[in-house]
Design a protein around this motif. Structure first.
Motif, PDB file in Angstrom:
ATOM      1  N   HIS A 176       0.837  -1.198   0.000  1.00  0.00           N
ATOM      2  CA  HIS A 176       0.000   0.000   0.000  1.00  0.00           C
ATOM      3  C   HIS A 176       0.872   1.249   0.000  1.00  0.00           C
ATOM      4  O   HIS A 176       1.893   1.312   0.691  1.00  0.00           O
ATOM      5  N   ALA A 177       0.472   2.258  -0.760  1.00  0.00           N
ATOM      6  CA  ALA A 177       1.202   3.522  -0.826  1.00  0.00           C
ATOM      7  C   ALA A 177       0.248   4.690  -0.641  1.00  0.00           C
ATOM      8  O   ALA A 177      -0.887   4.660  -1.123  1.00  0.00           O
ATOM      9  N   GLU A 178       0.702   5.703   0.068  1.00  0.00           N
ATOM     10  CA  GLU A 178      -0.045   6.939   0.283  1.00  0.00           C
ATOM     11  C   GLU A 178       0.860   8.111  -0.050  1.00  0.00           C
ATOM     12  O   GLU A 178       2.016   8.153   0.373  1.00  0.00           O
ATOM     13  N   THR A 179       0.329   9.064  -0.806  1.00  0.00           N
ATOM     14  CA  THR A 179       1.081  10.266  -1.152  1.00  0.00           C
ATOM     15  C   THR A 179       0.375  11.474  -0.556  1.00  0.00           C
ATOM     16  O   THR A 179      -0.845  11.606  -0.662  1.00  0.00           O
ATOM     17  N   PHE A 180       1.156  12.347   0.093  1.00  0.00           N
ATOM     18  CA  PHE A 180       0.585  13.559   0.671  1.00  0.00           C
ATOM     19  C   PHE A 180       1.592  14.686   0.601  1.00  0.00           C
ATOM     20  O   PHE A 180       2.801  14.469   0.431  1.00  0.00           O
ATOM     21  N   ASP A 181       1.086  15.905   0.702  1.00  0.00           N
ATOM     22  CA  ASP A 181       1.924  17.102   0.642  1.00  0.00           C
ATOM     23  C   ASP A 181       2.178  17.612   2.058  1.00  0.00           C
ATOM     24  O   ASP A 181       1.266  17.680   2.875  1.00  0.00           O
ATOM     25  N   ALA A 182       3.419  17.958   2.335  1.00  0.00           N
ATOM     26  CA  ALA A 182       3.786  18.512   3.638  1.00  0.00           C
ATOM     27  C   ALA A 182       4.695  19.711   3.395  1.00  0.00           C
ATOM     28  O   ALA A 182       5.886  19.551   3.121  1.00  0.00           O
ATOM     29  N   GLY A 183       4.121  20.895   3.456  1.00  0.00           N
ATOM     30  CA  GLY A 183       4.910  22.112   3.291  1.00  0.00           C
ATOM     31  C   GLY A 183       5.579  22.231   1.943  1.00  0.00           C
ATOM     32  O   GLY A 183       6.716  22.707   1.843  1.00  0.00           O
ATOM     33  N   GLU A 227       6.456  16.678  -1.479  1.00  0.00           N
ATOM     34  CA  GLU A 227       5.573  15.540  -1.748  1.00  0.00           C
ATOM     35  C   GLU A 227       6.194  14.273  -1.179  1.00  0.00           C
ATOM     36  O   GLU A 227       7.297  13.876  -1.565  1.00  0.00           O
ATOM     37  N   LEU A 228       5.493  13.640  -0.249  1.00  0.00           N
ATOM     38  CA  LEU A 228       5.960  12.409   0.378  1.00  0.00           C
ATOM     39  C   LEU A 228       5.081  11.254  -0.056  1.00  0.00           C
ATOM     40  O   LEU A 228       3.852  11.343  -0.008  1.00  0.00           O
ATOM     41  N   THR A 229       5.689  10.161  -0.472  1.00  0.00           N
ATOM     42  CA  THR A 229       4.973   8.923  -0.722  1.00  0.00           C
ATOM     43  C   THR A 229       5.434   7.891   0.291  1.00  0.00           C
ATOM     44  O   THR A 229       6.632   7.607   0.393  1.00  0.00           O
ATOM     45  N   LEU A 230       4.492   7.362   1.052  1.00  0.00           N
ATOM     46  CA  LEU A 230       4.760   6.321   2.045  1.00  0.00           C
ATOM     47  C   LEU A 230       4.361   4.970   1.465  1.00  0.00           C
ATOM     48  O   LEU A 230       3.226   4.784   1.039  1.00  0.00           O
ATOM     49  N   GLN A 275       7.621  17.145  11.807  1.00  0.00           N
ATOM     50  CA  GLN A 275       9.075  17.251  11.726  1.00  0.00           C
ATOM     51  C   GLN A 275       9.525  17.970  10.459  1.00  0.00           C
ATOM     52  O   GLN A 275      10.467  18.759  10.484  1.00  0.00           O
ATOM     53  N   LEU A 276       8.852  17.719   9.339  1.00  0.00           N
ATOM     54  CA  LEU A 276       9.203  18.419   8.099  1.00  0.00           C
ATOM     55  C   LEU A 276       9.100  19.926   8.270  1.00  0.00           C
ATOM     56  O   LEU A 276       9.982  20.677   7.837  1.00  0.00           O
ATOM     57  N   ALA A 277       8.028  20.384   8.892  1.00  0.00           N
ATOM     58  CA  ALA A 277       7.847  21.819   9.109  1.00  0.00           C
ATOM     59  C   ALA A 277       8.960  22.376   9.987  1.00  0.00           C
ATOM     60  O   ALA A 277       9.490  23.471   9.724  1.00  0.00           O
ATOM     61  N   SER A 278       9.341  21.633  11.027  1.00  0.00           N
ATOM     62  CA  SER A 278      10.420  22.081  11.906  1.00  0.00           C
ATOM     63  C   SER A 278      11.749  22.151  11.174  1.00  0.00           C
ATOM     64  O   SER A 278      12.533  23.084  11.365  1.00  0.00           O
ATOM     65  N   TYR A 279      12.024  21.167  10.335  1.00  0.00           N
ATOM     66  CA  TYR A 279      13.293  21.148   9.617  1.00  0.00           C
ATOM     67  C   TYR A 279      13.377  22.286   8.596  1.00  0.00           C
ATOM     68  O   TYR A 279      14.437  22.892   8.411  1.00  0.00           O
ATOM     69  N   ALA A 280      12.265  22.553   7.908  1.00  0.00           N
ATOM     70  CA  ALA A 280      12.271  23.658   6.949  1.00  0.00           C
ATOM     71  C   ALA A 280      12.562  24.981   7.652  1.00  0.00           C
ATOM     72  O   ALA A 280      13.295  25.837   7.127  1.00  0.00           O
ATOM     73  N   GLU A 281      12.015  25.146   8.840  1.00  0.00           N
ATOM     74  CA  GLU A 281      12.294  26.357   9.623  1.00  0.00           C
ATOM     75  C   GLU A 281      13.727  26.357  10.132  1.00  0.00           C
ATOM     76  O   GLU A 281      14.422  27.377  10.077  1.00  0.00           O
ATOM     77  N   ARG A 320      12.103  17.854  -3.976  1.00  0.00           N
ATOM     78  CA  ARG A 320      10.737  18.159  -3.538  1.00  0.00           C
ATOM     79  C   ARG A 320       9.832  16.933  -3.557  1.00  0.00           C
ATOM     80  O   ARG A 320       8.660  17.026  -3.234  1.00  0.00           O
ATOM     81  N   ARG A 321      10.390  15.782  -3.954  1.00  0.00           N
ATOM     82  CA  ARG A 321       9.607  14.551  -4.006  1.00  0.00           C
ATOM     83  C   ARG A 321      10.404  13.456  -3.303  1.00  0.00           C
ATOM     84  O   ARG A 321      11.561  13.213  -3.641  1.00  0.00           O
ATOM     85  N   TYR A 322       9.781  12.804  -2.304  1.00  0.00           N
ATOM     86  CA  TYR A 322      10.489  11.800  -1.519  1.00  0.00           C
ATOM     87  C   TYR A 322       9.662  10.529  -1.372  1.00  0.00           C
ATOM     88  O   TYR A 322       8.430  10.583  -1.325  1.00  0.00           O
ATOM     89  N   LEU A 323      10.379   9.416  -1.265  1.00  0.00           N
ATOM     90  CA  LEU A 323       9.763   8.110  -1.062  1.00  0.00           C
ATOM     91  C   LEU A 323      10.249   7.543   0.267  1.00  0.00           C
ATOM     92  O   LEU A 323      11.449   7.587   0.567  1.00  0.00           O
ATOM     93  N   ILE A 324       9.323   7.030   1.087  1.00  0.00           N
ATOM     94  CA  ILE A 324       9.658   6.415   2.365  1.00  0.00           C
ATOM     95  C   ILE A 324       9.062   5.010   2.380  1.00  0.00           C
ATOM     96  O   ILE A 324       7.858   4.844   2.165  1.00  0.00           O
TER      97      ILE A 324
END
Length: 461
Positions: free
Chosen positions: A167-174, A177-180, A200-206, A215-219
């Motif tokens: 199963h894969a889920e893609t969502f936007d965070a700041g 684009e992350l795909t899990l 954590q993504l928001a904290s790291y960007a700051e 801008r596109r990542y796979l986990i």
């Protein structure tokens, strides 16, 4: 690349322009039973020129083959997909493994590339997979089916892929684009993963003053007792031990947050060589602790346990493993020296944060340092060295940090972290491998304020 129905073999056919006289499989690691590492699992390697005439290949070992360059070549070979049978130094999550739902593999375990010259774009990869399988990659889709466009050799080789039915889920965070890709056991844990990753993504960007290079990542998340993970150019592969729930989030969440931070420190900001491996891993470890505490994922009790682990790892390296080299030199062989690279690097990162604050009258700390480093070196192909770290620290504080770095990571002697903890209003008591950290009742207002400036007010979310 064609994967057979049993997922036991992958047949690769490549059409490329070979510039140099070296064809290479990258990141090859020798292990027992595989003298040439991943390349030992390659069978039937054949090269031909554009007219179909066979080209001579000279096996130079470690995945390198001599070949007549300066021409278009066609390669064909088979990869035996049995990497998970071998004890890879960094773990099979950084090479390849199979599950009931498919297979994870890095590009470096599957593909050859020009060994001495950058691959010329465009690069396209087309997968022919068993029925019902899909290719999950961090690359750009190039039309129907499992065909992808790849931006560079680094993106081709240094990335994790999952081929299968998971199963894969893609969502936007700041804006990222992350795909899990989740193994079956972890589908119900999706909201927990998304919550932590988004925060954590928001904290790291700051923290770094902007997004990472990609801008596109796979986990990719699957089950394994190691609970470890590995980060790549725009992906990471993680194992979780058992279920992923709120009770053990202190473990899997820490690994996930650490690997995610590598998209900035390690993959956007890249050290020039192994001597700054301590900075890539140690600073990432320390900032993972800091941001998890600030975001409420660690209460004060768990924070102190994490801070106790930092000097414990360093002590184990120095006295149990008897590692006598400097923390910088330990990076040359990271896996056997892991406790010194990570533990010593984390100690140095905490000490650097404190030293920056003390020498600047608490105007700047490690966040400002990382922001300056990212602004200068967060660019493709640009790398930093120790002299750059010293220069940036001096520019921020007006103080010479060469002696600081010589003492924390350049020396072979034991580094005492207790003064740095004391500067944060903390007291560390220890006996052998036992470490206990508590607040110091007699801490000054400045020390208590410094603790809050670093860790916020840790509380249970």
């Amino acid at each position: 690349m064609r994967v057979d129905a049993q997922a036991s073999r992958a047949v690769v056919e490549a059409d490329l322009w070979q510039q140099s006289d070296m064809l290479s499989m990258y990141n090859v690691m020798e292990v027992p039973g595989l003298p040439n590492g991943q390349a030992s699992l390659v069978e039937g390697l054949r090269a031909a020129d554009a007219k179909g005439a066979t080209l001579a290949l000279k096996d130079r070992g470690a995945g390198d083959f001599g070949i007549a360059g300066g021409q278009r070549i066609r390669l064909s070979y088979t990869v035996r997909l049995e990497h998970d049978k071998y004890p890879w130094p960094a773990g099979m999550e950084e090479v390849s493994y199979r599950t009931d739902e498919g297979m994870m593999a890095t590009g470096a375990a599957l593909f050859f590339a020009d060994g001495d010259a950058p691959v010329q774009a465009p690069i396209e990869v087309d997968f022919d997979l068993p029925r019902g399988w899909q290719a999950r990659t961090p690359w750009t889709s190039a039309g129907d089916g499992d065909r992808f466009r790849v931006d560079s050799r680094r993106e081709l080789i240094s990335n994790a892929l999952f081929l299968g039915t998971a199963h894969a889920e893609t969502f936007d965070a700041g804006g990222v684009e992350l795909t899990l890709v989740l193994g079956e056991r972890y589908r119900r844990s999706l909201p927990l993963f998304v919550d932590l990753l988004s925060t954590q993504l928001a904290s790291y960007a700051e923290l770094f003053g902007g997004p990472p290079l990609s801008r596109r990542y796979l986990i990719i998340i699957n089950e394994h007792a190691s609970g470890d993970g590995g980060a790549f150019a725009s992906s990471f592969s993680q194992f979780v031990q058992g279920d992923a729930d709120e009770r053990n989030r202190v473990i899997w969440g820490y690994v996930m947050a650490h690997e995610l931070l590598h998209f900035w420190n390690g993959l956007s900001i890249v050290p020039a060589d192994h001597r700054e491996e301590w900075f890539k891993e140690g600073v990432t470890d320390y900032l993972t602790i800091v941001t998890l505490a600030r975001n409420g994922w660690l209460d004060e009790n768990l924070l102190f346990k994490r801070l106790e682990n930092v000097p414990r790892r360093y002590l184990i390296a120095r006295y149990a493993q008897n590692l006598q080299m400097s923390v910088r030199d330990a990076g040359k062989d990271k896996q056997p020296n892991r406790q010194l690279v990570y533990g010593g690097g984390s100690l140095a990162a905490l000490a650097l944060d404190v030293a920056l604050r003390e020498r600047s009258g608490d105007r700047v700390g490690l966040p400002e340092f990382m922001r300056a480093l990212h602004a200068e070196f967060g660019k493709p192909g640009k790398t930093y060295a120790l002299a750059d770290l010293e220069r940036i620290a001096k520019a921020l504080t007006g103080s010479d940090f060469s002696g600081f770095f010589a003492g924390t990571v350049g020396s072979e002697s034991y580094f005492d972290i207790r003064p740095s903890y004391a500067a944060l209003g903390l007291r560390m008591d220890s006996f052998a491998e036992e470490m206990f950290i508590n607040r110091e009742p007699d801490a000054s207002p400045a020390q208590r304020a410094r603790f809050k400036a670093v860790f916020g007010s840790p509380a249970v979310r």
